[in-house]
Write an enzyme that holds these catalytic residues in place. Structure first.
Site, PDB file in Angstrom:
ATOM      1  N   TYR B 286       0.861  -1.177   0.000  1.00  0.00           N
ATOM      2  CA  TYR B 286       0.000   0.000   0.000  1.00  0.00           C
ATOM      3  C   TYR B 286       0.900   1.230   0.000  1.00  0.00           C
ATOM      4  O   TYR B 286       1.754   1.373   0.869  1.00  0.00           O
ATOM      5  CB  TYR B 286      -0.866   0.021   1.261  1.00  0.00           C
ATOM      6  CG  TYR B 286      -1.778  -1.176   1.404  1.00  0.00           C
ATOM      7  CD1 TYR B 286      -1.299  -2.380   1.915  1.00  0.00           C
ATOM      8  CD2 TYR B 286      -3.130  -1.123   1.036  1.00  0.00           C
ATOM      9  CE1 TYR B 286      -2.129  -3.489   2.053  1.00  0.00           C
ATOM     10  CE2 TYR B 286      -3.965  -2.213   1.165  1.00  0.00           C
ATOM     11  CZ  TYR B 286      -3.460  -3.390   1.674  1.00  0.00           C
ATOM     12  OH  TYR B 286      -4.279  -4.491   1.819  1.00  0.00           O
ATOM     13  N   HIS B 297      -7.197  -0.296  -2.015  1.00  0.00           N
ATOM     14  CA  HIS B 297      -6.676  -1.613  -2.359  1.00  0.00           C
ATOM     15  C   HIS B 297      -5.158  -1.541  -2.506  1.00  0.00           C
ATOM     16  O   HIS B 297      -4.618  -0.501  -2.867  1.00  0.00           O
ATOM     17  CB  HIS B 297      -7.286  -2.101  -3.678  1.00  0.00           C
ATOM     18  CG  HIS B 297      -8.727  -2.407  -3.567  1.00  0.00           C
ATOM     19  ND1 HIS B 297      -9.208  -3.510  -2.897  1.00  0.00           N
ATOM     20  CD2 HIS B 297      -9.821  -1.745  -4.028  1.00  0.00           C
ATOM     21  CE1 HIS B 297     -10.518  -3.515  -2.944  1.00  0.00           C
ATOM     22  NE2 HIS B 297     -10.918  -2.462  -3.622  1.00  0.00           N
ATOM     23  N   LYS B 328      -3.711  -5.673  -9.756  1.00  0.00           N
ATOM     24  CA  LYS B 328      -2.480  -5.197  -9.146  1.00  0.00           C
ATOM     25  C   LYS B 328      -1.346  -5.441 -10.133  1.00  0.00           C
ATOM     26  O   LYS B 328      -1.507  -6.159 -11.102  1.00  0.00           O
ATOM     27  CB  LYS B 328      -2.205  -5.943  -7.844  1.00  0.00           C
ATOM     28  CG  LYS B 328      -3.336  -5.824  -6.810  1.00  0.00           C
ATOM     29  CD  LYS B 328      -3.000  -6.541  -5.524  1.00  0.00           C
ATOM     30  CE  LYS B 328      -4.244  -6.890  -4.733  1.00  0.00           C
ATOM     31  NZ  LYS B 328      -5.032  -5.716  -4.333  1.00  0.00           N
TER      32      LYS B 328
END
Lengths: 351, 351
Positions: B286, B297, B328
């Site tokens: 993060y 997210h 991601k």
């Protein structure tokens, strides 16, 4: 008023009205003579955690609260077992150590706990899950896979539940009845080109992949060494099967033989295996191929391993997570020395 | 009328009006004296494939059509290079071998082809991608990673394109300025419990994971050995750092040291690393954590490898596919013997 327990030979004994308060109405422990019950360390820890037990007295007379009890780590894998026990309790399940005298007729194998269906308890005689609990660094030999639930606790105490089951892939695909005879083919370094095969070889039986944009009536098909070995063994292409298999072993090593065993088994079961490379698997499989035009999505991802393989939980997480993300089921095909295949599926479970 | 070429010292020479038809207007080959051009084998194969060349005459005077030419496999990795060449051509790209005299100033390293931006050709001096082509069974040592595009051809000739780039993770998370001093903590078999730390340790700096349902004002935090080692090194928990690191090595082996190096580097860059277990990675990260309540997210999945690691394309496919599926980016952190970290990202690319 919270009760106290005392450590005695691997269990925690609690008297007073523990039997009625903790065992009869809430499914903890097993009854001893009188009103006493015996609790597994994990059960005692949970009652301390919730403030239902005030302390546990150890063999030296020291009074242990939740913190001191946890720090003692009574029992193997105490931390991960406690975390899963607490998680399932918080989800509304009763669960007991998978052993007598907590339950009669416990599930065998490596099961740590018997988890009962919601609303049922240890005395109702019905088990929802045979549960095994491991940390993410614990290896799982393939021969320890058992039907039931595997709970993996990661390094930050998040729990992933997997449903483990035996699996029997089968389908209705036309895999062999219409194979051609001796199609001309060339063996290249790591693939095979089949020149001018009948259309059905691809379009109905889904062998190979057409080379686009050719000027001929029939497609040129490109096949993997695996597909080509299978077809050569059945005389469908004019290549020597052993030469193709040798090339496969040069390119892939031993893995080639195992994959060919599984490829053959799937075709024999009416399932079409295609390469699983894009999903990091050995195969993606289609159970009911009538024609390539009407092809649905593949249902399974299959990874091939030797029967003595040892799984790392992190790789299990990766495989199962990917399969879930593409709406397929992860299947492991375990191949032993004699060429027999055992099929296991793993799916994520939310208890 | 289709022309013929002839094999000569590793290239295929074509005369007549080949220069104007194939080189000037369609970007094949490089010019020789007169109107002749020289073609790389892959380029010649493509012109045969499309029917633009009728045949190539070999050194023995034999005339080879597409099929015979392919079967000769002129050059290393000919099959996979041809397939990618054909695929990119069909997508509207011009591309040339990444070497003189096809292009001036070729990209270095392991690049096989220079791919030009759509609408541009070899003479325009602009490269869109430095392209390397491998089969799915070709290992890629980590020190061969290079910025550019990696095309992997699987066993059934499907092509997956990866964009490979160096990466510099950074963020604005508060990782160290507000660390507490000497919080009480217990080291368990494979994790650490921190008793009654200040709320901000989790809620703002996102260390650990609270144990649910406690009756105290401040949460009990459960930390991984990695987090605990980092905190112990900074005096934030009252554990001996070397004891924690030793436990980490017992549980994880050498991997622990590498992961701690990367964990530390990420924290120092203002990025919060949490366990990536559920995604089969080492960390999910993060970049901008203000508070756990407003957590977005995670953006990256990070996998830690030693600098001398050798990638298998199948594992690359799996990692990148999973990351893509959960929106991601996959990053590989390569740790060398001195503790330096190199960061590489791989993402799927549709050219």
């Amino acid at each position: 008023m919270a009760l106290e327990g005392r450590f005695d030979d691997g269990v925690v004994r609690v008297g007073s009205d523990a039997r009625q308060r903790y065992h009869d109405s809430r499914g903890y422990g097993y009854p001893l003579e009188g009103n006493e019950i015996a609790l597994a360390p994990v059960e005692a820890a949970h009652l301390l955690y919730r403030g239902d037990l005030e302390a546990v007295v150890d063999n030296d007379g020291e009074r242990l609260g939740f913190r001191e009890f946890i720090a003692r780590e009574p029992g193997d894998d105490f931390g991960v077992r406690f975390l899963v026990y607490a998680d399932l309790r918080s989800r509304g399940f009763y669960l007991s150590p998978a052993a007598e005298p907590w339950i009669s007729d416990p599930p065998g194998g490596a099961a740590d706990f018997a988890v009962f269906p919601r609303g049922k308890g240890p005395g109702d005689g019905e088990i929802a899950y045979a549960l095994r609990i491991i940390g993410e660094r614990t290896d799982v030999p393939a021969n320890e896979l058992a039907e039931g639930v595997l709970a993996v606790v990661d390094e930050e105490s998040e729990i992933t539940y997997f449903e483990v089951g035996t699996r029997d892939p089968s389908g209705t695909s036309n895999s062999g009845t219409a194979l051609p005879d001796g199609c001309e083919a060339d063996l290249l370094a790591d693939r095979v080109v089949v020149w001018e095969p009948p259309l059905e070889l691809y379009e109905e039986s889904f062998y190979g992949q057409p080379l686009e944009g050719r000027e001929y009536d029939e497609p040129t098909l490109q096949c993997s060494l695996l597909e080509a070995a299978y077809l050569a063994e059945r005389g469908a292409v004019d290549l020597d099967p052993e030469t193709v298999r040798e090339r496969g072993r040069e390119v892939e090593g031993e893995r080639f033989n195992r994959r060919l065993t599984v490829y053959t088994a799937l075709r024999e079961r009416g399932v079409v295996p295609k390469t699983g490379y894009k999903f990091g698997a050995d195969f993606r499989t289609y159970a009911d191929v009538d024609s390539v035009e009407d092809l649905g999505h593949s249902e399974l991802l299959v990874r091939v391993h030797p029967a003595d393989y040892v799984f790392e939980p992190r790789d299990l997480a990766l495989d199962v997570r990917l399969a879930h993300g593409v709406r397929k089921t992860m299947v492991f095909a375990l191949v032993d020395g004699t060429g027999d295949v055992e099929w296991w599926s793993l799916e994520r479970l939310t208890p």
